[in-house]
Design a protein around this motif. Structure first.
Motif, short mmCIF file in Angstrom:
data_model
loop_
_atom_site.label_atom_id
_atom_site.label_comp_id
_atom_site.label_asym_id
_atom_site.label_seq_id
_atom_site.Cartn_x
_atom_site.Cartn_y
_atom_site.Cartn_z
N TYR A 372 0.83 -1.20 0.00
CA TYR A 372 0.00 0.00 0.00
C TYR A 372 0.87 1.26 0.00
O TYR A 372 1.96 1.29 0.59
CB TYR A 372 -0.91 -0.04 1.23
N ALA A 373 0.40 2.32 -0.67
CA ALA A 373 1.22 3.54 -0.85
C ALA A 373 1.15 4.50 0.33
O ALA A 373 2.00 5.39 0.45
CB ALA A 373 0.79 4.26 -2.12
N TYR A 374 0.16 4.41 1.18
CA TYR A 374 0.01 5.25 2.38
C TYR A 374 0.10 6.75 2.07
O TYR A 374 1.08 7.42 2.44
CB TYR A 374 1.06 4.88 3.43
N PRO A 375 -0.91 7.30 1.41
CA PRO A 375 -0.91 8.76 1.21
C PRO A 375 -0.98 9.51 2.53
O PRO A 375 -0.57 10.67 2.60
CB PRO A 375 -2.18 8.99 0.37
N GLY A 376 -1.49 8.86 3.59
CA GLY A 376 -1.51 9.48 4.92
C GLY A 376 -0.28 9.19 5.74
O GLY A 376 -0.21 9.55 6.93
N ASN A 377 0.71 8.48 5.13
CA ASN A 377 2.00 8.20 5.73
C ASN A 377 1.89 7.39 7.03
O ASN A 377 0.99 6.57 7.16
CB ASN A 377 2.77 9.50 5.94
N VAL A 378 2.80 7.63 7.97
CA VAL A 378 2.89 6.81 9.18
C VAL A 378 1.59 6.87 9.98
O VAL A 378 1.15 5.86 10.55
CB VAL A 378 4.08 7.27 10.05
N ARG A 379 0.96 8.02 10.01
CA ARG A 379 -0.28 8.17 10.78
C ARG A 379 -1.37 7.25 10.22
O ARG A 379 -2.14 6.66 10.98
CB ARG A 379 -0.74 9.62 10.75
N GLU A 380 -1.43 7.10 8.90
CA GLU A 380 -2.44 6.24 8.31
C GLU A 380 -2.17 4.78 8.66
O GLU A 380 -3.10 4.02 8.97
CB GLU A 380 -2.47 6.41 6.79
N LEU A 381 -0.91 4.35 8.62
CA LEU A 381 -0.57 2.98 9.01
C LEU A 381 -0.96 2.72 10.46
O LEU A 381 -1.52 1.66 10.78
CB LEU A 381 0.93 2.73 8.79
N GLN A 382 -0.68 3.66 11.32
CA GLN A 382 -1.04 3.51 12.73
C GLN A 382 -2.56 3.37 12.90
O GLN A 382 -3.04 2.55 13.69
CB GLN A 382 -0.52 4.70 13.53
#
Length: 487
Positions: A372-382
């Motif tokens: 996944y590309a995570y446009p929301g970065n680390v916060r989205e993964l969390q």
């Protein structure tokens, strides 16, 4: 060994202590200023005759404003709760009491009265000790922190991870070197990449423990309150001001680190005063006539292109160059995909501390999370791991992922057109409205308002810009966002 007997020497009527002559001695002035506790001395008439440097700092009053004036003036002007001080002086009593200041800090206040043989008061002493500082010294660790790679092993509940990625390590080392030299830092990166965590890490590892770290989200303070919140104010400086005055957020960071998050949101009319803090190292409260000198490290962060804002006239060019002495660019998570397994394990350990049974993620789910590309970065993964911890019993599979919330295009989602730019109403959707039993107009309006506010914030990236887009003031956006979150 023979000790100096205070009562015998100070009580002789023939040698009454001449306080003015005593305190005019420069040797005593130097000795008194070396004492870490605040010391205030008044004569028998209640006139303040001496105040050391520590007492100046604790009371936030210059000694020139207090020495030679009645003790009651000190009680009225100080930020400390001195309500019992005048009673102690009038009764000539010994008192030990815990008091607080307007900022919530705790102090121990002790009073002593030196008398002559006939019982008359010679002088009255007030000693002030900062209990918060004492607690920090007592509880501080003597260990020297260092860089530690993150793995799927054990984590300290109080420590934040330092990711063992070559790019991240290089950023850490440059930041620590800049902090050691006292250089200002500007951290750039997309929303959610960990700019705040980087600033906290640099603060913790670049100086002695116990120093304050003041995190200010510049976009969350209404324009009308920005200066009073940031710089503080003197008592009576404006209608509604506290009678004790107020220390500003910048002044609260004295001796530590000031972190200006979302620095691009600072109102243009207030940027000149921020520039004064950076250039001269002083802050001047609203209504004050003299500035207060500070010693602090400044870190700024933003997800905006400040150079574009400078060209558009929305950000001062001189302020930009003062902030960007050293620039650290934090890459997005999709540019550091090797960190995804490490972060996944880290967040998994965190959520498992709050679960009765540990959560496990199967191989198929991990493959999707890795790709996944995570446009929301680390916060989205969390947030995704938090979601799995709530909806899953023991094992998380592909079917448990919040697919409807994940953007598999790898780019921020495009908001649907809304009517905030147009007041026209489309009658084509009348048939879609549900006027069944229980319909409530107020709830419908509130839900629509919630959708508009959330859409505007997501589109613009900040509450301040959302307020401009919706043609309302920032205070309205902050207030309504808070009430919607509580609901």
């Amino acid at each position: 060994m023979k000790f100096f007997n205070v009562s015998d020497n100070f009580s002789k009527a023939s040698v009454v202590l001449d306080l003015e002559q005593f305190f005019s001695d420069e040797r005593w002035q130097l000795l008194g200023d070396l004492i870490p506790d605040g010391l205030i001395i008044a004569d028998h008439a209640g006139i303040v005759r001496y105040m050391n440097t520590a007492a100046e700092s604790i009371n936030e009053l210059l000694r020139t404003m207090i020495v030679g004036r009645p003790l009651s003036d000190l009680v009225q002007q100080t930020r400390l709760d001195f309500t019992s001080l005048m009673d102690a002086f009038a009764g000539g009593s010994r008192m030990n009491r815990l008091i607080t200041d307007a900022g919530g800090r705790n102090y121990a206040m002790s009073t002593r009265c030196l008398r002559q043989r006939d019982g008359e008061t010679n002088c009255f002493l007030v000693v002030l000790r900062n209990l918060d500082t004492l607690a920090k010294i007592t509880n501080s660790s003597t260990e020297v922190p260092g860089l530690a790679p993150v793995s799927g092993g054990n984590f300290s509940p109080d420590a934040e991870p330092v990711l063992a990625c070559p790019t991240t390590i290089a950023i850490m080392k440059r930041g620590l070197r800049s902090m050691a030299m006292g250089s200002r830092l500007l951290i750039l990166g997309e929303s959610g990449v960990g700019k705040t965590e980087l600033a906290r890490y640099l603060h913790r590892n670049a100086g002695s423990p116990g120093r304050p770290f003041v995190h200010i989200n510049c976009g969350s303070i209404p324009d009308s309150l920005f200066e009073s919140e940031m710089f503080g104010y003197e008592r009576g400086s404006f209608t509604g001001a506290s009678t004790r005055g107020k220390k500003g957020l910048i002044e609260a960071a004295d001796g530590g680190t000031l972190f200006l998050d979302e620095v691009g949101e600072i109102p243009l009319q207030s940027q000149a005063k921020i520039l004064q803090v950076l250039e001269e190292g002083v802050v001047q409260r609203v209504g004050a006539t003299t500035p207060h000198r500070l010693h602090l490290q400044v870190i700024a962060a933003t997800n905006c292109d400040l150079r574009t804002l400078v060209k558009e006239g929305c950000f001062r060019r001189d302020l930009y160059y003062r902030l960007s002495v050293i620039t650290l660019v934090v890459p997005s998570l999709r540019e550091r995909s090797g960190l995804i397994p490490l972060l996944l394990d880290h967040f998994l350990v965190q959520v498992n501390r709050r679960r009765s049974s540990p959560l496990q993620i199967d191989a198929g789910c991990r493959r999707i999370l890795q790709a996944y590309a995570y446009p929301g970065n680390v916060r989205e993964l969390q947030n995704i791991i938090e979601h799995l911890a709530v909806v899953c019993d023991q094992f998380a599979t592909e079917a448990d992922l919040p697919i409807e919330q994940m953007d598999f295009q790898g780019a921020p989602s495009v908001l649907p057109p809304c009517s905030c730019h147009s007041h026209s109403y489309s009658r084509e959707k009348d048939s879609e409205l549900d006027f069944s039993a229980g319909f409530d107009l107020k709830d419908a309006v509130r839900n629509y308002e919630s959708h508009l506010i959330e859409a505007a914030i997501q589109k613009t990236g900040s509450k301040r810009k959302a307020a401009v887009l919706l043609n309302v003031d920032i205070a309205t956006i902050v207030r309504k966002s808070k009430s919607l979150a509580e609901e």
